[in-house]
Scaffold this motif. Structure first.
Motif, PDB file in Angstrom:
ATOM      1  N   ASN A 245       0.828  -1.204   0.000  1.00 24.02           N
ATOM      2  CA  ASN A 245       0.000   0.000   0.000  1.00 24.02           C
ATOM      3  C   ASN A 245       0.866   1.260   0.000  1.00 24.02           C
ATOM      4  OD1 ASN A 245      -2.442  -1.375  -0.042  1.00 24.02           O
ATOM      5  ND2 ASN A 245      -2.588  -1.471   2.189  1.00 24.02           N
ATOM      6  N   TYR A 246       1.998   1.198   0.728  1.00 26.18           N
ATOM      7  CA  TYR A 246       2.905   2.353   0.770  1.00 26.18           C
ATOM      8  C   TYR A 246       3.491   2.628  -0.618  1.00 26.18           C
ATOM      9  CZ  TYR A 246       6.697   5.439   2.186  1.00 26.18           C
ATOM     10  OH  TYR A 246       7.536   6.517   2.309  1.00 26.18           O
ATOM     11  N   ILE A 247       3.959   1.563  -1.289  1.00 26.99           N
ATOM     12  CA  ILE A 247       4.531   1.737  -2.627  1.00 26.99           C
ATOM     13  C   ILE A 247       3.471   2.249  -3.610  1.00 26.99           C
ATOM     14  CG2 ILE A 247       5.565   0.527  -4.589  1.00 26.99           C
ATOM     15  CD1 ILE A 247       6.907  -1.360  -2.557  1.00 26.99           C
ATOM     16  N   LYS A 248       2.270   1.708  -3.503  1.00 27.27           N
ATOM     17  CA  LYS A 248       1.195   2.156  -4.390  1.00 27.27           C
ATOM     18  C   LYS A 248       0.900   3.638  -4.199  1.00 27.27           C
ATOM     19  CE  LYS A 248      -2.305   1.622  -7.225  1.00 27.27           C
ATOM     20  NZ  LYS A 248      -2.095   1.387  -8.668  1.00 27.27           N
ATOM     21  N   GLU A 254      11.100   3.962  -0.663  1.00 26.64           N
ATOM     22  CA  GLU A 254      11.959   4.790   0.174  1.00 26.64           C
ATOM     23  C   GLU A 254      11.128   5.505   1.240  1.00 26.64           C
ATOM     24  OE1 GLU A 254      14.266   7.442  -2.195  1.00 26.64           O
ATOM     25  OE2 GLU A 254      15.221   5.830  -3.345  1.00 26.64           O
ATOM     26  N   GLY A 255      11.627   5.475   2.461  1.00 25.27           N
ATOM     27  CA  GLY A 255      10.926   6.139   3.549  1.00 25.27           C
ATOM     28  C   GLY A 255       9.829   5.316   4.181  1.00 25.27           C
ATOM     29  N   TYR A 256       9.710   4.043   3.755  1.00 20.77           N
ATOM     30  CA  TYR A 256       8.662   3.193   4.350  1.00 20.77           C
ATOM     31  C   TYR A 256       8.848   3.134   5.869  1.00 20.77           C
ATOM     32  CZ  TYR A 256       6.039  -0.988   5.601  1.00 20.77           C
ATOM     33  OH  TYR A 256       5.176  -1.881   6.203  1.00 20.77           O
ATOM     34  N   PRO A 257       7.810   3.463   6.650  1.00 20.72           N
ATOM     35  CA  PRO A 257       7.966   3.565   8.103  1.00 20.72           C
ATOM     36  C   PRO A 257       7.806   2.240   8.846  1.00 20.72           C
ATOM     37  CG  PRO A 257       5.770   4.264   7.500  1.00 20.72           C
ATOM     38  CD  PRO A 257       6.494   3.960   6.206  1.00 20.72           C
TER      39      PRO A 257
END
Length: 285
Positions: A245-248, A254-257
């Protein structure tokens, strides 16, 4: 050299709290071992999901399960107790199941008394085969094992009073251990005093059955092995969904928490160094 079935028997003979989180593939089995657990279970629920992308509905075939278990057993040095569904057929099918699971390197298995195809009791109500038919499966399993240390666990999904009756009959028939499925906290507390042998218990978060109960608490109540059937599966699935979901949303990772591993951390976990050593030892040409 001590076999994994012998390792399991030694653990069962001891007094320590035995916790066996449930793996669904080789990677999750390695994570269980890396965390320091001495024993792993498997989850048919999770293997249906990871291999077929389906709920636990009996669609996973025997050959698919046996092949996956062999890879899981090869990946770790700790014993694995595997979910064998309903033995994949009648007592004669159960004979082959025990033989193949032993050859795969599994230390013990569960056979349940559901009518085939089996399903997760949290998905829909289960139906049970007769006690006599289940006794045949237990006796076939016990007579078939080549290693006497291989552990046979008989699971019943029957309601409480019938489950107590069945569990005690299954132990008399030759099961080394029984697994029951408490439907309430009261049932969970009552089973150990009414079953005449070692009991395997699965703990499920947020079901209202074992809330607030630790593995140590369960052992003090009289249970022998405590498993967490869904923990690996649900946590891994949540992590996958989170990063996807973050990449989408951000068009990058980058920056994925969320919690993740670095490239080097993953290589260390997966055992890359061992293969470097093998390269140096054997790849001479």
């Amino acid at each position: 050299m001590i076999t994994k079935a012998q390792q399991l028997r030694q653990l069962l003979a001891g007094n320590e709290v035995l916790v066996a989180p449930c793996a669904y593939d080789a990677l999750s089995a390695k994570a269980i071992e890396a965390a320091g657990f001495k024993l792993a279970g498997t989850t048919g629920y999770g293997m249906h999901g990871s291999i077929l992308g389906t709920p636990d509905n009996g669609l996973l075939a025997f050959n698919e399960m046996a092949a996956a278990l062999g890879k899981m057993a090869d990946a770790v040095d700790i014993p694995i107790m595997a979910d064998a569904e309903g033995g994949y057929g009648n007592a004669i099918n159960t004979i082959r199941t025990v033989r193949e699971f032993e050859k795969a390197g599994i230390a013990g298995l569960f056979i349940e008394d559901q009518k085939l195809p089996p399903n997760c009791p949290f998905i829909k109500a289960t139906e049970n085969i007769s006690i006599e038919e289940m006794i045949g499966k237990i006796k076939a399993a016990a007579d078939t094992r080549r290693d006497e240390n291989f552990v046979i666990v008989a699971r019943t999904d029957a309601p409480f009073a019938e489950a107590v009756e069945r569990a005690n009959i299954y132990l008399e028939a030759g099961a080394d251990m029984v697994k029951v499925i408490p439907k309430t906290k009261e049932e969970l507390l009552a089973y150990p005093s009414q079953i005449n042998g070692p009991i395997h218990l699965g703990l499920y978060a947020n079901k209202g059955i074992n809330d607030g109960l630790t593995a140590t608490d369960a052992v003090k109540l009289g249970y022998k092995i405590i498993t967490y059937p869904m923990s690996c599966l649900f946590a891994a699935t949540a992590a996958l969904m989170s990063v996807m979901n973050y990449i989408k949303e951000h068009d990058t990772d980058e920056g994925y928490p969320g919690m993740t591993l670095s490239f080097d951390e993953y290589l260390q976990f997966i055992g890359a160094e061992k293969y470097k050593e093998l390269d140096q030892k054997y790849l001479k040409g």
